[in-house]
Scaffold this motif. Sequence first.
Motif, PDB file in Angstrom:
ATOM      1  N   THR A   1     -28.742  52.808 -15.491  1.00  0.00           N
ATOM      2  CA  THR A   1     -27.405  53.406 -15.555  1.00  0.00           C
ATOM      3  C   THR A   1     -27.064  54.105 -14.246  1.00  0.00           C
ATOM      4  OG1 THR A   1     -27.913  53.863 -17.883  1.00  0.00           O
ATOM      5  CG2 THR A   1     -25.888  54.793 -17.019  1.00  0.00           C
ATOM      6  N   ALA A   2     -28.057  54.793 -13.680  1.00  0.00           N
ATOM      7  CA  ALA A   2     -27.859  55.466 -12.392  1.00  0.00           C
ATOM      8  C   ALA A   2     -27.599  54.458 -11.283  1.00  0.00           C
ATOM      9  CB  ALA A   2     -29.075  56.317 -12.056  1.00  0.00           C
ATOM     10  N   GLN A   3     -28.346  53.337 -11.293  1.00  0.00           N
ATOM     11  CA  GLN A   3     -28.155  52.290 -10.286  1.00  0.00           C
ATOM     12  C   GLN A   3     -26.762  51.677 -10.381  1.00  0.00           C
ATOM     13  OE1 GLN A   3     -31.568  49.660 -10.991  1.00  0.00           O
ATOM     14  NE2 GLN A   3     -32.307  50.171  -8.937  1.00  0.00           N
ATOM     15  N   LYS A   4     -26.318  51.428 -11.591  1.00  0.00           N
ATOM     16  CA  LYS A   4     -24.985  50.851 -11.804  1.00  0.00           C
ATOM     17  C   LYS A   4     -23.893  51.799 -11.304  1.00  0.00           C
ATOM     18  CE  LYS A   4     -22.180  48.701 -15.448  1.00  0.00           C
ATOM     19  NZ  LYS A   4     -22.085  48.420 -16.899  1.00  0.00           N
ATOM     20  N   HIS A   5     -24.080  53.094 -11.549  1.00  0.00           N
ATOM     21  CA  HIS A   5     -23.112  54.094 -11.101  1.00  0.00           C
ATOM     22  C   HIS A   5     -23.051  54.173  -9.578  1.00  0.00           C
ATOM     23  CE1 HIS A   5     -21.080  57.982 -10.624  1.00  0.00           C
ATOM     24  NE2 HIS A   5     -22.080  58.309  -9.825  1.00  0.00           N
ATOM     25  N   GLU A   6     -24.207  54.112  -8.920  1.00  0.00           N
ATOM     26  CA  GLU A   6     -24.257  54.223  -7.457  1.00  0.00           C
ATOM     27  C   GLU A   6     -23.480  53.115  -6.758  1.00  0.00           C
ATOM     28  OE1 GLU A   6     -28.369  54.502  -6.373  1.00  0.00           O
ATOM     29  OE2 GLU A   6     -28.357  56.692  -6.418  1.00  0.00           O
TER      30      GLU A   6
ATOM     31  N   PHE B   1     -28.347  60.912 -15.013  1.00  0.00           N
ATOM     32  CA  PHE B   1     -28.353  59.881 -16.048  1.00  0.00           C
ATOM     33  C   PHE B   1     -29.700  59.854 -16.759  1.00  0.00           C
ATOM     34  CE2 PHE B   1     -25.293  58.659 -12.869  1.00  0.00           C
ATOM     35  CZ  PHE B   1     -24.197  58.214 -13.608  1.00  0.00           C
ATOM     36  N   SER B   2     -29.672  59.400 -18.004  1.00  0.00           N
ATOM     37  CA  SER B   2     -30.906  59.310 -18.803  1.00  0.00           C
ATOM     38  C   SER B   2     -31.743  58.109 -18.399  1.00  0.00           C
ATOM     39  CB  SER B   2     -30.557  59.202 -20.292  1.00  0.00           C
ATOM     40  OG  SER B   2     -29.863  60.337 -20.726  1.00  0.00           O
ATOM     41  N   TYR B   3     -31.083  57.025 -17.968  1.00  0.00           N
ATOM     42  CA  TYR B   3     -31.787  55.790 -17.669  1.00  0.00           C
ATOM     43  C   TYR B   3     -31.584  55.370 -16.218  1.00  0.00           C
ATOM     44  CZ  TYR B   3     -31.479  55.867 -22.724  1.00  0.00           C
ATOM     45  OH  TYR B   3     -31.534  56.252 -24.016  1.00  0.00           O
ATOM     46  N   HIS B   4     -32.622  54.746 -15.654  1.00  0.00           N
ATOM     47  CA  HIS B   4     -32.600  54.341 -14.246  1.00  0.00           C
ATOM     48  C   HIS B   4     -31.526  53.303 -13.976  1.00  0.00           C
ATOM     49  CE1 HIS B   4     -34.293  52.057 -10.716  1.00  0.00           C
ATOM     50  NE2 HIS B   4     -34.157  53.271 -10.259  1.00  0.00           N
TER      51      HIS B   4
ATOM     52  N   PRO C   1     -33.289  62.415 -15.899  1.00  0.00           N
ATOM     53  CA  PRO C   1     -34.081  62.529 -14.663  1.00  0.00           C
ATOM     54  C   PRO C   1     -33.553  61.719 -13.478  1.00  0.00           C
ATOM     55  CG  PRO C   1     -35.148  61.050 -16.212  1.00  0.00           C
ATOM     56  CD  PRO C   1     -33.930  61.567 -16.903  1.00  0.00           C
ATOM     57  N   TYR C   2     -32.627  60.799 -13.727  1.00  0.00           N
ATOM     58  CA  TYR C   2     -32.159  59.916 -12.654  1.00  0.00           C
ATOM     59  C   TYR C   2     -30.806  60.392 -12.131  1.00  0.00           C
ATOM     60  CZ  TYR C   2     -35.773  57.143 -14.844  1.00  0.00           C
ATOM     61  OH  TYR C   2     -36.965  56.730 -15.378  1.00  0.00           O
ATOM     62  N   LYS C   3     -30.775  60.738 -10.837  1.00  0.00           N
ATOM     63  CA  LYS C   3     -29.557  61.283 -10.234  1.00  0.00           C
ATOM     64  C   LYS C   3     -28.966  60.328  -9.204  1.00  0.00           C
ATOM     65  CE  LYS C   3     -30.352  66.233 -10.926  1.00  0.00           C
ATOM     66  NZ  LYS C   3     -30.433  67.552 -10.281  1.00  0.00           N
ATOM     67  N   CYS C   4     -27.646  60.331  -9.146  1.00  0.00           N
ATOM     68  CA  CYS C   4     -26.935  59.556  -8.129  1.00  0.00           C
ATOM     69  C   CYS C   4     -27.142  60.227  -6.778  1.00  0.00           C
ATOM     70  CB  CYS C   4     -25.445  59.486  -8.464  1.00  0.00           C
ATOM     71  SG  CYS C   4     -24.438  58.767  -7.145  1.00  0.00           S
ATOM     72  N   ARG C   5     -27.563  59.442  -5.777  1.00  0.00           N
ATOM     73  CA  ARG C   5     -27.839  59.996  -4.458  1.00  0.00           C
ATOM     74  C   ARG C   5     -26.569  60.365  -3.691  1.00  0.00           C
ATOM     75  NH1 ARG C   5     -32.055  55.324  -2.840  1.00  0.00           N
ATOM     76  NH2 ARG C   5     -30.571  54.186  -4.134  1.00  0.00           N
ATOM     77  N   GLU C   6     -25.423  59.892  -4.190  1.00  0.00           N
ATOM     78  CA  GLU C   6     -24.157  60.194  -3.530  1.00  0.00           C
ATOM     79  C   GLU C   6     -23.509  61.471  -4.062  1.00  0.00           C
ATOM     80  OE1 GLU C   6     -22.259  58.818  -1.073  1.00  0.00           O
ATOM     81  OE2 GLU C   6     -23.903  57.484  -0.514  1.00  0.00           O
TER      82      GLU C   6
END
Length: 435
Positions: free
Chosen positions: A226-231, A221-224, A211-216
């Motif tokens: 993980t998405a924050q780290k990727h961004e 991603f499955s976890y929030h 449910p968590y997507k990179c805004r860029e």
Amino acid sequence: MVERLFESKEGSHGGESFSQIPNLSLNKRTFSGGKLWESSVCGKVLSHHSSLNRHIISYIRHKLSKCQEYGEKTHSAGISFSCQRSFQIHGRTHTGDKPYKCKECGKAFRYYQSAQRHEKAHTGEKPYKCKECGKPFIYRHSARAHERNHIVQKRYECKQCGKTYISSVGFQAHERTHTGEKPYECQKCGKVFVYHNSAKRHEKTHTREKPYKCRECGKAFSYHYTAQKHEKNHTAQKHYECKLCGKTYMSRLGFKAHESIHTGDKPFECQKCGKAFRYYYSAQRHERIHTGEKPYKCRECGKAFYCCSSAKRHEGIHTATKQYECKECGKMYVSLLGLRTHERTHTGEKPYECKQCGKAFSNSSYIHIHQRIHTGEKPYECKECGKLFSFRTGFRVHIRMHTGEKPYKCEDCGNAFIWRTSLQYHMRKVNSINV
């Protein structure tokens, strides 16, 4: 005074026409205690004419600074600002503007205070101290949260270990670590968990929900976290660039580790066998082979492993669905990689070749073990006598000499042996005598 205030604002982006502002007439009312002034807009009653003037001015500013990003319905809900500065700062939530950048890593922030707080993470500055024990913190809210642990009375005490808790929820969750109770069950595979959030995280492995997507870039991603780290890979400025391949890095440590790929430098050496490694964590993991330490255990069956990644891969055997089937023998596998490796046992394919002697292998792990013949590496050490071994099988067999274990038993006479070859020799000898 009201007219002058309006004239200075008229025509600005944040203002409204004079006709849109309600009639701000002043109703003078006389009471037994003296004169009071009432606003015709909101009905507020004030004792002085000057107080009412200030009240009217604040109302006009309130109207003029309303955010234009929202419609009339939202305006009525109260999303408005008392000063132009607050209105401008709020506008950044719509424009995405982040004017304050960290000088160390380039991360951008919407607010000046946020940038200041972040920079403390680089400097190591911890200006906020606990008044009770003196423990320092980077952020004020962290210090205050810690102080509450001293102030708040912990009413719930565990009879098993003496640990205390503020809330009954936290106390009950802790008690399960002693009782072994796991009340939260996965509806798909039946696996049980101590904590509700652990069960929820596990269920995503079945649904493959992300449910968590990179805004860029839109990657899911499955976890929030993980998405924050990727961004951060998109937003953070990369200061260190490799001159040989052009690859860039945010941290000096990551950059230095990358450089060693080109130079061949391996600065971390094992104290037992002298094997060198490019990364510190690789050397740490390798040393566990000598010590026998296996800190990572499977939560399902208790099997221990040298490294965390091996334990996680193993746990997948219990939870994951085996969807890849071998067409030759029908054996099922969790991953496509596992199936491809297995299929080589049928095809005879051996893609991994030793550069020293040309011997080929079907699995990459086999060639790594084989290369010890050429390098002379002996990672397995007997704690009893100090003898070194290149292979785990030889090491395990050797330990039996100290423990007295004899796993190979003759079914006819009951004699037991340390080595399989000894049992085979014994069987041949018995058969020749009987003949």
